[in-house]
Motif scaffolding. Structure first.
Motif, PDB file in Angstrom:
ATOM      1  N   GLN A   1       2.047   1.915  -3.491  1.00  0.00           N
ATOM      2  CA  GLN A   1       0.973   2.541  -4.259  1.00  0.00           C
ATOM      3  C   GLN A   1       0.825   4.012  -3.881  1.00  0.00           C
ATOM      4  O   GLN A   1       0.696   4.882  -4.753  1.00  0.00           O
ATOM      5  CB  GLN A   1      -0.346   1.816  -3.993  1.00  0.00           C
ATOM      6  CG  GLN A   1      -0.436   0.425  -4.587  1.00  0.00           C
ATOM      7  CD  GLN A   1      -1.817  -0.178  -4.379  1.00  0.00           C
ATOM      8  OE1 GLN A   1      -2.228  -0.407  -3.250  1.00  0.00           O
ATOM      9  NE2 GLN A   1      -2.535  -0.409  -5.454  1.00  0.00           N
TER      10      GLN A   1
ATOM     11  N   GLY B   1       1.607   0.778  -8.718  1.00  0.00           N
ATOM     12  CA  GLY B   1       2.242   0.281  -7.499  1.00  0.00           C
ATOM     13  C   GLY B   1       1.869  -1.154  -7.194  1.00  0.00           C
ATOM     14  O   GLY B   1       2.709  -1.956  -6.770  1.00  0.00           O
ATOM     15  N   LEU B   2       0.599  -1.513  -7.417  1.00  0.00           N
ATOM     16  CA  LEU B   2       0.181  -2.891  -7.187  1.00  0.00           C
ATOM     17  C   LEU B   2       0.784  -3.820  -8.224  1.00  0.00           C
ATOM     18  O   LEU B   2       1.230  -4.929  -7.904  1.00  0.00           O
ATOM     19  CB  LEU B   2      -1.341  -3.003  -7.203  1.00  0.00           C
ATOM     20  CG  LEU B   2      -1.894  -4.424  -7.089  1.00  0.00           C
ATOM     21  CD1 LEU B   2      -1.399  -5.099  -5.805  1.00  0.00           C
ATOM     22  CD2 LEU B   2      -3.419  -4.424  -7.128  1.00  0.00           C
TER      23      LEU B   2
ATOM     24  N   GLY C   1      -5.915  -3.853  -9.852  1.00  0.00           N
ATOM     25  CA  GLY C   1      -6.173  -3.875  -8.407  1.00  0.00           C
ATOM     26  C   GLY C   1      -6.966  -5.100  -8.011  1.00  0.00           C
ATOM     27  O   GLY C   1      -7.714  -5.088  -7.052  1.00  0.00           O
TER      28      GLY C   1
ATOM     29  N   LYS D   1      -6.975   4.743  -2.124  1.00  0.00           N
ATOM     30  CA  LYS D   1      -6.838   5.438  -3.405  1.00  0.00           C
ATOM     31  C   LYS D   1      -7.858   6.561  -3.536  1.00  0.00           C
ATOM     32  O   LYS D   1      -7.521   7.702  -3.900  1.00  0.00           O
ATOM     33  CB  LYS D   1      -7.003   4.421  -4.537  1.00  0.00           C
ATOM     34  CG  LYS D   1      -6.979   4.975  -5.945  1.00  0.00           C
ATOM     35  CD  LYS D   1      -7.211   3.826  -6.923  1.00  0.00           C
ATOM     36  CE  LYS D   1      -7.286   4.279  -8.365  1.00  0.00           C
ATOM     37  NZ  LYS D   1      -7.518   3.130  -9.279  1.00  0.00           N
TER      38      LYS D   1
ATOM     39  N   THR E   1      -0.906   5.694 -11.922  1.00  0.00           N
ATOM     40  CA  THR E   1       0.361   5.504 -11.219  1.00  0.00           C
ATOM     41  C   THR E   1       0.139   4.794  -9.894  1.00  0.00           C
ATOM     42  O   THR E   1       0.964   3.971  -9.472  1.00  0.00           O
ATOM     43  CB  THR E   1       1.067   6.858 -11.014  1.00  0.00           C
ATOM     44  OG1 THR E   1       1.072   7.580 -12.237  1.00  0.00           O
ATOM     45  CG2 THR E   1       2.493   6.654 -10.565  1.00  0.00           C
ATOM     46  N   TYR E   2      -0.965   5.085  -9.226  1.00  0.00           N
ATOM     47  CA  TYR E   2      -1.301   4.360  -7.996  1.00  0.00           C
ATOM     48  C   TYR E   2      -1.461   2.865  -8.292  1.00  0.00           C
ATOM     49  O   TYR E   2      -0.906   2.017  -7.588  1.00  0.00           O
ATOM     50  CB  TYR E   2      -2.592   4.931  -7.407  1.00  0.00           C
ATOM     51  CG  TYR E   2      -2.994   4.325  -6.078  1.00  0.00           C
ATOM     52  CD1 TYR E   2      -2.617   4.939  -4.896  1.00  0.00           C
ATOM     53  CD2 TYR E   2      -3.747   3.160  -6.014  1.00  0.00           C
ATOM     54  CE1 TYR E   2      -2.988   4.394  -3.661  1.00  0.00           C
ATOM     55  CE2 TYR E   2      -4.122   2.614  -4.793  1.00  0.00           C
ATOM     56  CZ  TYR E   2      -3.730   3.232  -3.624  1.00  0.00           C
ATOM     57  OH  TYR E   2      -4.102   2.688  -2.414  1.00  0.00           O
ATOM     58  N   ASP E   3      -2.208   2.542  -9.330  1.00  0.00           N
ATOM     59  CA  ASP E   3      -2.410   1.133  -9.686  1.00  0.00           C
ATOM     60  C   ASP E   3      -1.111   0.469 -10.131  1.00  0.00           C
ATOM     61  O   ASP E   3      -0.925  -0.737  -9.938  1.00  0.00           O
ATOM     62  CB  ASP E   3      -3.451   1.010 -10.796  1.00  0.00           C
ATOM     63  CG  ASP E   3      -4.859   1.327 -10.303  1.00  0.00           C
ATOM     64  OD1 ASP E   3      -5.082   1.312  -9.077  1.00  0.00           O
ATOM     65  OD2 ASP E   3      -5.741   1.590 -11.150  1.00  0.00           O
TER      66      ASP E   3
ATOM     67  N   VAL F   1       0.838  -1.201   0.000  1.00  0.00           N
ATOM     68  CA  VAL F   1       0.000   0.000   0.000  1.00  0.00           C
ATOM     69  C   VAL F   1       0.871   1.248   0.000  1.00  0.00           C
ATOM     70  O   VAL F   1       0.577   2.233  -0.687  1.00  0.00           O
ATOM     71  CB  VAL F   1      -0.945   0.008   1.217  1.00  0.00           C
ATOM     72  CG1 VAL F   1      -1.646   1.364   1.361  1.00  0.00           C
ATOM     73  CG2 VAL F   1      -1.999  -1.079   1.082  1.00  0.00           C
TER      74      VAL F   1
ATOM     75  N   GLY G   1       1.351   7.195  -6.382  1.00  0.00           N
ATOM     76  CA  GLY G   1       0.263   8.126  -6.644  1.00  0.00           C
ATOM     77  C   GLY G   1       0.636   9.541  -6.234  1.00  0.00           C
ATOM     78  O   GLY G   1       0.351  10.506  -6.957  1.00  0.00           O
TER      79      GLY G   1
ATOM     80  N   SER H   1      -6.723  -1.004  -0.021  1.00  0.00           N
ATOM     81  CA  SER H   1      -6.008  -0.357  -1.118  1.00  0.00           C
ATOM     82  C   SER H   1      -6.921   0.571  -1.901  1.00  0.00           C
ATOM     83  O   SER H   1      -6.566   1.721  -2.200  1.00  0.00           O
ATOM     84  CB  SER H   1      -5.418  -1.424  -2.036  1.00  0.00           C
ATOM     85  OG  SER H   1      -4.967  -0.861  -3.255  1.00  0.00           O
ATOM     86  N   GLN H   2      -8.107   0.101  -2.237  1.00  0.00           N
ATOM     87  CA  GLN H   2      -9.003   0.889  -3.080  1.00  0.00           C
ATOM     88  C   GLN H   2      -9.616   2.072  -2.334  1.00  0.00           C
ATOM     89  O   GLN H   2      -9.780   3.155  -2.901  1.00  0.00           O
ATOM     90  CB  GLN H   2     -10.101  -0.012  -3.640  1.00  0.00           C
ATOM     91  CG  GLN H   2      -9.577  -1.066  -4.614  1.00  0.00           C
ATOM     92  CD  GLN H   2      -8.972  -0.436  -5.865  1.00  0.00           C
ATOM     93  OE1 GLN H   2      -9.630   0.325  -6.559  1.00  0.00           O
ATOM     94  NE2 GLN H   2      -7.729  -0.743  -6.142  1.00  0.00           N
TER      95      GLN H   2
END
Length: 444
Positions: free
Chosen positions: A77, A230-231, A433, A259, A226-228, A74, A81, A255-256
Protein backbone atom coordinates in the motif's frame (compact mmCIF):
# COMPACT_ATOMS: atom_id res chain seq x y z
CA UNK A 1 -1.68 0.79 -31.65
CA UNK A 2 -0.37 -2.30 -29.90
CA UNK A 3 3.22 -3.16 -30.75
CA UNK A 4 5.28 -6.26 -30.13
CA UNK A 5 5.34 -6.86 -26.37
CA UNK A 6 9.03 -7.74 -26.13
CA UNK A 7 10.01 -4.68 -28.16
CA UNK A 8 7.82 -2.46 -26.02
CA UNK A 9 9.35 -3.85 -22.85
CA UNK A 10 12.83 -3.11 -24.18
CA UNK A 11 11.84 0.41 -25.21
CA UNK A 12 10.35 1.08 -21.78
CA UNK A 13 13.52 0.03 -20.02
CA UNK A 14 15.66 2.11 -22.36
CA UNK A 15 13.58 5.26 -21.86
CA UNK A 16 13.16 5.12 -18.10
CA UNK A 17 16.01 7.55 -17.53
CA UNK A 18 19.27 7.89 -15.72
CA UNK A 19 17.69 7.90 -12.27
CA UNK A 20 16.03 4.52 -12.62
CA UNK A 21 18.98 3.08 -14.50
CA UNK A 22 21.21 3.82 -11.53
CA UNK A 23 18.78 2.15 -9.17
CA UNK A 24 18.45 -0.91 -11.36
CA UNK A 25 22.20 -1.18 -11.50
CA UNK A 26 22.24 -1.50 -7.72
CA UNK A 27 20.11 -4.62 -7.98
CA UNK A 28 17.08 -5.82 -6.01
CA UNK A 29 19.16 -6.73 -3.00
CA UNK A 30 19.89 -3.09 -2.29
CA UNK A 31 16.22 -2.19 -2.17
CA UNK A 32 15.33 -5.31 -0.21
CA UNK A 33 17.89 -4.63 2.49
CA UNK A 34 16.92 -0.98 3.09
CA UNK A 35 14.87 -0.61 6.23
CA UNK A 36 12.60 2.27 7.19
CA UNK A 37 14.41 4.86 9.21
CA UNK A 38 17.76 3.08 9.03
CA UNK A 39 20.68 5.32 9.99
CA UNK A 40 22.43 6.61 6.87
CA UNK A 41 24.45 9.65 5.90
CA UNK A 42 23.08 12.43 3.78
CA UNK A 43 24.82 14.48 1.14
CA UNK A 44 26.07 16.93 3.77
CA UNK A 45 27.71 14.26 5.89
CA UNK A 46 25.07 14.40 8.62
CA UNK A 47 23.77 11.23 10.14
CA UNK A 48 20.29 10.26 9.09
CA UNK A 49 17.46 9.58 11.52
CA UNK A 50 17.72 6.67 13.94
CA UNK A 51 15.43 3.69 13.56
CA UNK A 52 11.88 4.86 14.16
CA UNK A 53 11.29 2.13 16.70
CA UNK A 54 14.01 3.64 18.88
CA UNK A 55 12.46 7.08 18.70
CA UNK A 56 9.08 5.68 19.64
CA UNK A 57 10.39 4.03 22.78
CA UNK A 58 10.60 0.35 23.57
CA UNK A 59 11.41 -2.45 21.15
CA UNK A 60 9.50 -4.43 18.60
CA UNK A 61 8.36 -7.85 19.73
CA UNK A 62 10.72 -10.53 18.46
CA UNK A 63 8.07 -11.87 16.08
CA UNK A 64 7.91 -8.51 14.30
CA UNK A 65 11.60 -8.33 13.49
CA UNK A 66 10.90 -10.50 10.46
CA UNK A 67 8.57 -9.08 7.82
CA UNK A 68 5.19 -10.79 7.97
CA UNK A 69 2.47 -10.91 5.33
CA UNK A 70 0.78 -8.07 7.22
CA UNK A 71 3.97 -5.98 7.07
CA UNK A 72 4.32 -6.66 3.37
CA UNK A 73 0.70 -5.78 2.64
CA UNK A 74 1.15 -2.38 4.31
CA UNK A 75 4.41 -1.98 2.41
CA UNK A 76 2.58 -2.64 -0.88
CA UNK A 77 0.00 0.00 0.00
CA UNK A 78 2.72 2.46 1.01
CA UNK A 79 4.74 1.96 -2.16
CA UNK A 80 1.71 2.32 -4.40
CA UNK A 81 0.61 5.49 -2.63
CA UNK A 82 4.15 6.84 -2.85
CA UNK A 83 4.27 5.99 -6.56
CA UNK A 84 1.20 8.13 -7.14
CA UNK A 85 2.70 11.11 -5.32
CA UNK A 86 6.11 10.83 -6.97
CA UNK A 87 4.57 10.41 -10.42
CA UNK A 88 2.37 13.48 -9.94
CA UNK A 89 5.32 15.52 -8.66
CA UNK A 90 7.46 14.44 -11.61
CA UNK A 91 4.72 15.25 -14.11
CA UNK A 92 4.19 18.70 -12.57
CA UNK A 93 7.89 19.52 -12.57
CA UNK A 94 8.07 18.48 -16.22
CA UNK A 95 5.18 20.83 -17.02
CA UNK A 96 6.89 23.67 -15.08
CA UNK A 97 10.15 23.07 -16.92
CA UNK A 98 11.96 22.58 -13.60
CA UNK A 99 14.65 20.29 -15.03
CA UNK A 100 16.74 19.99 -11.86
CA UNK A 101 13.76 18.80 -9.84
CA UNK A 102 12.76 16.49 -12.71
CA UNK A 103 16.02 14.60 -12.32
CA UNK A 104 15.64 14.19 -8.56
CA UNK A 105 11.98 13.17 -8.89
CA UNK A 106 12.87 10.68 -11.61
CA UNK A 107 15.50 9.09 -9.36
CA UNK A 108 13.02 8.84 -6.47
CA UNK A 109 10.39 7.29 -8.72
CA UNK A 110 12.97 4.83 -9.98
CA UNK A 111 13.77 3.78 -6.42
CA UNK A 112 10.07 3.32 -5.75
CA UNK A 113 9.72 1.16 -8.87
CA UNK A 114 12.68 -0.99 -7.87
CA UNK A 115 11.39 -1.39 -4.31
CA UNK A 116 7.95 -2.35 -5.57
CA UNK A 117 9.39 -4.92 -7.97
CA UNK A 118 11.50 -6.40 -5.17
CA UNK A 119 8.43 -6.60 -2.93
CA UNK A 120 6.39 -8.30 -5.63
CA UNK A 121 9.18 -10.84 -5.86
CA UNK A 122 9.12 -11.43 -2.11
CA UNK A 123 5.36 -11.82 -2.07
CA UNK A 124 4.71 -13.76 -5.24
CA UNK A 125 8.03 -15.10 -6.52
CA UNK A 126 10.84 -14.05 -8.85
CA UNK A 127 9.00 -15.06 -12.02
CA UNK A 128 6.09 -12.78 -11.14
CA UNK A 129 8.47 -9.90 -10.37
CA UNK A 130 10.24 -10.39 -13.70
CA UNK A 131 6.93 -9.93 -15.49
CA UNK A 132 5.77 -7.05 -13.33
CA UNK A 133 8.92 -4.91 -13.43
CA UNK A 134 9.03 -4.08 -17.16
CA UNK A 135 5.28 -3.44 -17.33
CA UNK A 136 5.38 -1.06 -14.37
CA UNK A 137 8.44 0.73 -15.74
CA UNK A 138 6.73 1.23 -19.10
CA UNK A 139 3.70 2.83 -17.52
CA UNK A 140 6.00 5.24 -15.65
CA UNK A 141 7.71 6.14 -18.93
CA UNK A 142 4.39 6.95 -20.57
CA UNK A 143 3.23 9.08 -17.64
CA UNK A 144 6.34 11.21 -18.12
CA UNK A 145 5.78 11.25 -21.89
CA UNK A 146 2.23 12.47 -21.29
CA UNK A 147 3.47 15.32 -19.10
CA UNK A 148 6.11 16.25 -21.68
CA UNK A 149 3.44 16.41 -24.38
CA UNK A 150 1.24 18.61 -22.17
CA UNK A 151 4.20 20.91 -21.49
CA UNK A 152 4.93 21.15 -25.23
CA UNK A 153 1.25 21.67 -26.14
CA UNK A 154 1.63 18.72 -28.52
CA UNK A 155 -1.85 17.26 -28.91
CA UNK A 156 -0.70 14.36 -31.09
CA UNK A 157 2.02 13.29 -28.66
CA UNK A 158 -0.40 13.64 -25.76
CA UNK A 159 -2.98 11.43 -27.49
CA UNK A 160 -0.30 8.85 -28.31
CA UNK A 161 0.95 8.77 -24.71
CA UNK A 162 -2.62 8.34 -23.50
CA UNK A 163 -3.16 5.46 -25.91
CA UNK A 164 0.04 3.79 -24.77
CA UNK A 165 -0.91 4.27 -21.12
CA UNK A 166 -4.23 2.55 -21.62
CA UNK A 167 -2.50 -0.41 -23.27
CA UNK A 168 0.05 -0.73 -20.50
CA UNK A 169 -2.59 -0.39 -17.80
CA UNK A 170 -4.68 -3.09 -19.41
CA UNK A 171 -1.63 -5.35 -19.45
CA UNK A 172 -1.01 -4.65 -15.77
CA UNK A 173 -4.65 -5.24 -14.88
CA UNK A 174 -4.70 -8.54 -16.77
CA UNK A 175 -1.46 -9.52 -15.06
CA UNK A 176 -2.90 -8.92 -11.58
CA UNK A 177 -6.21 -10.57 -12.43
CA UNK A 178 -4.44 -13.64 -13.75
CA UNK A 179 -2.21 -13.90 -10.70
CA UNK A 180 -5.26 -13.74 -8.39
CA UNK A 181 -6.65 -17.10 -9.56
CA UNK A 182 -10.13 -15.66 -10.00
CA UNK A 183 -10.29 -13.56 -6.81
CA UNK A 184 -9.93 -10.33 -8.81
CA UNK A 185 -11.88 -9.99 -12.04
CA UNK A 186 -10.29 -8.47 -15.12
CA UNK A 187 -13.00 -5.83 -15.31
CA UNK A 188 -12.47 -4.79 -11.68
CA UNK A 189 -8.69 -4.74 -12.11
CA UNK A 190 -8.89 -2.69 -15.30
CA UNK A 191 -11.30 -0.23 -13.73
CA UNK A 192 -9.01 0.33 -10.75
CA UNK A 193 -5.82 0.69 -12.79
CA UNK A 194 -7.41 2.98 -15.37
CA UNK A 195 -8.75 5.19 -12.59
CA UNK A 196 -5.16 5.55 -11.44
CA UNK A 197 -4.18 6.74 -14.92
CA UNK A 198 -7.14 9.11 -15.10
CA UNK A 199 -6.23 10.71 -11.78
CA UNK A 200 -2.63 11.33 -12.81
CA UNK A 201 -3.29 12.55 -16.33
CA UNK A 202 -6.20 14.75 -15.31
CA UNK A 203 -4.25 16.35 -12.46
CA UNK A 204 -1.48 17.11 -14.98
CA UNK A 205 -4.01 18.68 -17.35
CA UNK A 206 -5.49 20.82 -14.57
CA UNK A 207 -2.04 21.85 -13.33
CA UNK A 208 -1.00 22.95 -16.82
CA UNK A 209 -4.20 25.01 -17.06
CA UNK A 210 -3.42 26.68 -13.68
CA UNK A 211 -6.55 25.13 -12.17
CA UNK A 212 -4.69 24.28 -8.99
CA UNK A 213 -7.75 23.54 -6.88
CA UNK A 214 -8.80 20.77 -9.30
CA UNK A 215 -5.25 19.55 -9.71
CA UNK A 216 -4.78 19.21 -5.96
CA UNK A 217 -8.15 17.56 -5.44
CA UNK A 218 -7.08 14.92 -7.97
CA UNK A 219 -3.64 14.70 -6.33
CA UNK A 220 -5.24 13.59 -3.07
CA UNK A 221 -7.74 11.30 -4.78
CA UNK A 222 -4.91 9.67 -6.70
CA UNK A 223 -2.91 8.97 -3.55
CA UNK A 224 -5.90 7.61 -1.66
CA UNK A 225 -7.11 5.43 -4.54
CA UNK A 226 -3.68 3.99 -5.30
CA UNK A 227 -2.96 3.32 -1.63
CA UNK A 228 -6.25 1.44 -1.30
CA UNK A 229 -5.45 -0.45 -4.50
CA UNK A 230 -2.56 -2.01 -2.58
CA UNK A 231 -5.00 -3.70 -0.22
CA UNK A 232 -7.20 -4.86 -3.08
CA UNK A 233 -4.18 -6.47 -4.73
CA UNK A 234 -2.84 -7.97 -1.50
CA UNK A 235 -6.22 -9.46 -0.66
CA UNK A 236 -6.57 -10.90 -4.14
CA UNK A 237 -3.07 -12.27 -4.50
CA UNK A 238 -2.03 -13.49 -1.05
CA UNK A 239 -2.78 -17.05 0.11
CA UNK A 240 -5.84 -17.51 2.31
CA UNK A 241 -3.84 -17.98 5.52
CA UNK A 242 -2.23 -14.57 4.96
CA UNK A 243 -5.39 -12.79 3.82
CA UNK A 244 -7.11 -13.47 7.12
CA UNK A 245 -4.83 -11.10 9.02
CA UNK A 246 -5.90 -8.24 6.74
CA UNK A 247 -9.34 -8.40 8.35
CA UNK A 248 -8.02 -8.06 11.91
CA UNK A 249 -8.84 -4.72 13.60
CA UNK A 250 -5.25 -3.90 14.59
CA UNK A 251 -4.01 -4.38 11.03
CA UNK A 252 -6.86 -2.32 9.58
CA UNK A 253 -6.14 0.51 12.01
CA UNK A 254 -2.43 0.36 11.26
CA UNK A 255 -3.15 0.55 7.54
CA UNK A 256 -5.58 3.45 7.79
CA UNK A 257 -3.49 5.51 10.21
CA UNK A 258 -0.47 4.99 7.97
CA UNK A 259 -2.44 6.26 5.01
CA UNK A 260 -3.45 9.50 6.75
CA UNK A 261 -0.17 10.18 8.52
CA UNK A 262 1.95 9.55 5.41
CA UNK A 263 -0.34 11.83 3.41
CA UNK A 264 0.19 14.53 6.04
CA UNK A 265 3.96 14.35 5.48
CA UNK A 266 3.55 14.39 1.70
CA UNK A 267 1.29 17.44 1.78
CA UNK A 268 3.51 19.41 4.16
CA UNK A 269 6.39 18.78 1.75
CA UNK A 270 4.22 19.87 -1.18
CA UNK A 271 3.27 23.16 0.44
CA UNK A 272 6.91 23.65 1.44
CA UNK A 273 7.95 23.45 -2.21
CA UNK A 274 5.24 25.94 -3.12
CA UNK A 275 6.28 28.31 -0.31
CA UNK A 276 9.98 28.17 -1.10
CA UNK A 277 9.41 28.94 -4.79
CA UNK A 278 6.51 31.39 -4.27
CA UNK A 279 4.51 29.15 -6.58
CA UNK A 280 0.98 30.13 -7.62
CA UNK A 281 -0.42 26.85 -6.24
CA UNK A 282 0.53 27.69 -2.64
CA UNK A 283 -3.06 28.42 -1.57
CA UNK A 284 -4.38 25.21 -3.12
CA UNK A 285 -1.56 23.24 -1.48
CA UNK A 286 -2.56 24.71 1.87
CA UNK A 287 -6.14 23.60 1.33
CA UNK A 288 -4.90 20.05 0.77
CA UNK A 289 -3.22 20.06 4.18
CA UNK A 290 -6.39 21.40 5.76
CA UNK A 291 -8.30 18.52 4.23
CA UNK A 292 -5.87 15.99 5.65
CA UNK A 293 -6.09 17.64 9.08
CA UNK A 294 -9.88 17.31 8.99
CA UNK A 295 -9.53 13.65 8.02
CA UNK A 296 -7.15 12.94 10.88
CA UNK A 297 -9.54 14.63 13.32
CA UNK A 298 -12.37 12.51 11.91
CA UNK A 299 -10.28 9.39 12.56
CA UNK A 300 -9.67 10.45 16.17
CA UNK A 301 -13.41 11.15 16.51
CA UNK A 302 -14.22 7.61 15.36
CA UNK A 303 -11.67 6.04 17.69
CA UNK A 304 -12.06 8.17 20.84
CA UNK A 305 -15.07 10.45 20.44
CA UNK A 306 -15.72 14.10 19.63
CA UNK A 307 -14.17 15.70 22.77
CA UNK A 308 -10.79 14.07 22.12
CA UNK A 309 -11.05 14.87 18.40
CA UNK A 310 -11.64 18.54 19.16
CA UNK A 311 -8.59 18.65 21.42
CA UNK A 312 -6.54 16.85 18.79
CA UNK A 313 -7.47 19.28 16.04
CA UNK A 314 -6.81 22.25 18.33
CA UNK A 315 -3.21 21.05 18.69
CA UNK A 316 -2.58 19.45 15.30
CA UNK A 317 -3.70 22.40 13.14
CA UNK A 318 -1.34 24.95 14.81
CA UNK A 319 1.45 22.37 14.59
CA UNK A 320 0.91 22.22 10.82
CA UNK A 321 0.79 26.01 10.65
CA UNK A 322 4.23 26.26 12.26
CA UNK A 323 5.68 23.81 9.73
CA UNK A 324 4.29 25.93 6.91
CA UNK A 325 5.51 29.11 8.64
CA UNK A 326 9.02 27.64 8.77
CA UNK A 327 8.92 26.96 5.03
CA UNK A 328 7.78 30.51 4.34
CA UNK A 329 10.51 31.97 6.56
CA UNK A 330 13.08 29.77 4.83
CA UNK A 331 11.93 31.03 1.44
CA UNK A 332 12.12 34.63 2.65
CA UNK A 333 15.56 34.07 4.23
CA UNK A 334 14.30 35.27 7.60
CA UNK A 335 16.20 33.30 10.26
CA UNK A 336 14.36 34.95 13.14
CA UNK A 337 11.01 33.71 11.83
CA UNK A 338 12.55 30.29 11.17
CA UNK A 339 13.70 30.06 14.77
CA UNK A 340 10.33 31.26 16.03
CA UNK A 341 8.55 28.47 14.15
CA UNK A 342 11.13 25.88 15.20
CA UNK A 343 10.88 26.91 18.84
CA UNK A 344 7.09 26.58 18.84
CA UNK A 345 7.07 22.97 17.66
CA UNK A 346 8.22 21.18 20.87
CA UNK A 347 5.21 22.52 22.76
CA UNK A 348 2.83 21.05 20.18
CA UNK A 349 4.73 17.76 20.16
CA UNK A 350 4.47 17.44 23.92
CA UNK A 351 0.79 18.37 23.96
CA UNK A 352 -0.01 15.82 21.26
CA UNK A 353 1.91 13.14 23.12
CA UNK A 354 0.11 14.02 26.37
CA UNK A 355 -3.23 13.69 24.57
CA UNK A 356 -2.57 10.39 22.78
CA UNK A 357 -0.24 8.44 25.09
CA UNK A 358 -2.89 7.73 27.77
CA UNK A 359 -5.05 6.09 25.11
CA UNK A 360 -2.41 3.38 24.75
CA UNK A 361 -2.84 2.16 28.32
CA UNK A 362 0.85 2.51 29.04
CA UNK A 363 1.94 0.66 25.91
CA UNK A 364 3.47 3.90 24.62
CA UNK A 365 5.09 6.42 26.91
CA UNK A 366 4.46 10.12 26.59
CA UNK A 367 8.21 10.67 26.26
CA UNK A 368 8.53 8.05 23.52
CA UNK A 369 5.64 9.44 21.53
CA UNK A 370 6.91 13.00 21.91
CA UNK A 371 10.33 11.89 20.64
CA UNK A 372 8.73 10.30 17.57
CA UNK A 373 6.80 13.48 16.80
CA UNK A 374 9.97 15.53 17.27
CA UNK A 375 11.81 13.31 14.79
CA UNK A 376 8.96 13.74 12.30
CA UNK A 377 9.13 17.53 12.59
CA UNK A 378 12.91 17.58 12.32
CA UNK A 379 12.70 15.64 9.08
CA UNK A 380 10.20 18.09 7.63
CA UNK A 381 12.34 21.08 8.63
CA UNK A 382 15.40 19.45 7.06
CA UNK A 383 13.38 18.85 3.89
CA UNK A 384 12.51 22.56 3.75
CA UNK A 385 16.16 23.50 4.23
CA UNK A 386 17.35 21.13 1.49
CA UNK A 387 14.69 22.23 -0.96
CA UNK A 388 15.41 25.92 -0.34
CA UNK A 389 19.09 25.20 -0.98
CA UNK A 390 18.07 23.55 -4.29
CA UNK A 391 19.57 20.27 -3.09
CA UNK A 392 16.73 18.35 -4.64
CA UNK A 393 18.28 14.86 -4.33
CA UNK A 394 18.74 15.41 -0.60
CA UNK A 395 15.22 16.81 -0.28
CA UNK A 396 13.83 13.69 -1.97
CA UNK A 397 15.89 11.43 0.29
CA UNK A 398 14.55 13.14 3.39
CA UNK A 399 11.01 13.01 2.02
CA UNK A 400 11.33 9.25 1.53
CA UNK A 401 12.56 8.72 5.09
CA UNK A 402 9.79 10.91 6.47
CA UNK A 403 7.19 8.94 4.53
CA UNK A 404 8.48 5.64 5.90
CA UNK A 405 8.66 7.01 9.45
CA UNK A 406 4.92 7.71 9.34
CA UNK A 407 4.17 4.02 8.83
CA UNK A 408 6.32 3.05 11.79
CA UNK A 409 4.46 5.62 13.87
CA UNK A 410 1.14 4.22 12.63
CA UNK A 411 2.21 0.70 13.61
CA UNK A 412 3.10 1.79 17.12
CA UNK A 413 -0.07 3.79 17.57
CA UNK A 414 -2.26 0.93 16.34
CA UNK A 415 -0.51 -1.56 18.62
CA UNK A 416 -0.76 0.89 21.49
CA UNK A 417 -4.43 1.72 21.04
CA UNK A 418 -5.23 -2.01 20.95
CA UNK A 419 -7.91 -4.22 19.47
CA UNK A 420 -10.81 -2.69 21.39
CA UNK A 421 -10.18 0.77 19.95
CA UNK A 422 -9.37 -0.66 16.52
CA UNK A 423 -12.68 -2.51 16.46
CA UNK A 424 -14.46 0.87 16.29
CA UNK A 425 -13.44 1.18 12.65
CA UNK A 426 -16.27 0.67 10.16
CA UNK A 427 -16.27 -2.64 8.34
CA UNK A 428 -16.45 -3.27 4.63
CA UNK A 429 -14.85 -5.20 1.80
CA UNK A 430 -11.16 -5.21 0.83
CA UNK A 431 -11.80 -2.62 -1.87
CA UNK A 432 -12.57 -0.08 0.89
CA UNK A 433 -9.86 -1.11 3.32
CA UNK A 434 -12.44 -3.38 5.02
CA UNK A 435 -14.33 -0.22 5.85
CA UNK A 436 -11.45 1.71 7.27
CA UNK A 437 -11.84 5.43 7.64
CA UNK A 438 -12.87 6.30 4.08
CA UNK A 439 -16.55 6.67 4.89
CA UNK A 440 -15.81 8.53 8.09
CA UNK A 441 -13.61 11.20 6.57
CA UNK A 442 -15.96 11.63 3.61
CA UNK A 443 -18.68 12.84 5.96
CA UNK A 444 -16.63 15.69 7.41
Amino acid sequence: MRTDTAARHGRGRAMLGVGLAAVLAAGPAAAATRTPGAATHDGHGAAGPPPASAALGGHRPAGLLRATAADQAVRLQALLGQHSVLAADLMRSRIRGDDNFVQAADAALGQNTEAMTALIGQLFGAATAERFGPMWSEHVVELVAYAAAVAAHDADARAHAREELIEYEEELADFFAGASHGRLSRSAARGAILMHVDHLTQQADAYAEHDYATADKLYRQSYQHTYDLGLTLAYALLPGRDRAILREPIWRLRSQLGKLLAEHAVLVEDVTRAAVTSAPDFTAAGEMINGNTRDLAAAVDTLFGAPVAEKFQAVWAPHVEQLVAYAGATAAEQPDRQQQARSALPDFEQRLAALLAPATGGRMTEAGLSAALQEHDRMLLRHADAYAARDYPQAQTIAGRTYEHMFELARRLADGFGAEVASRLPRGGPETGHGGLAGVVARR
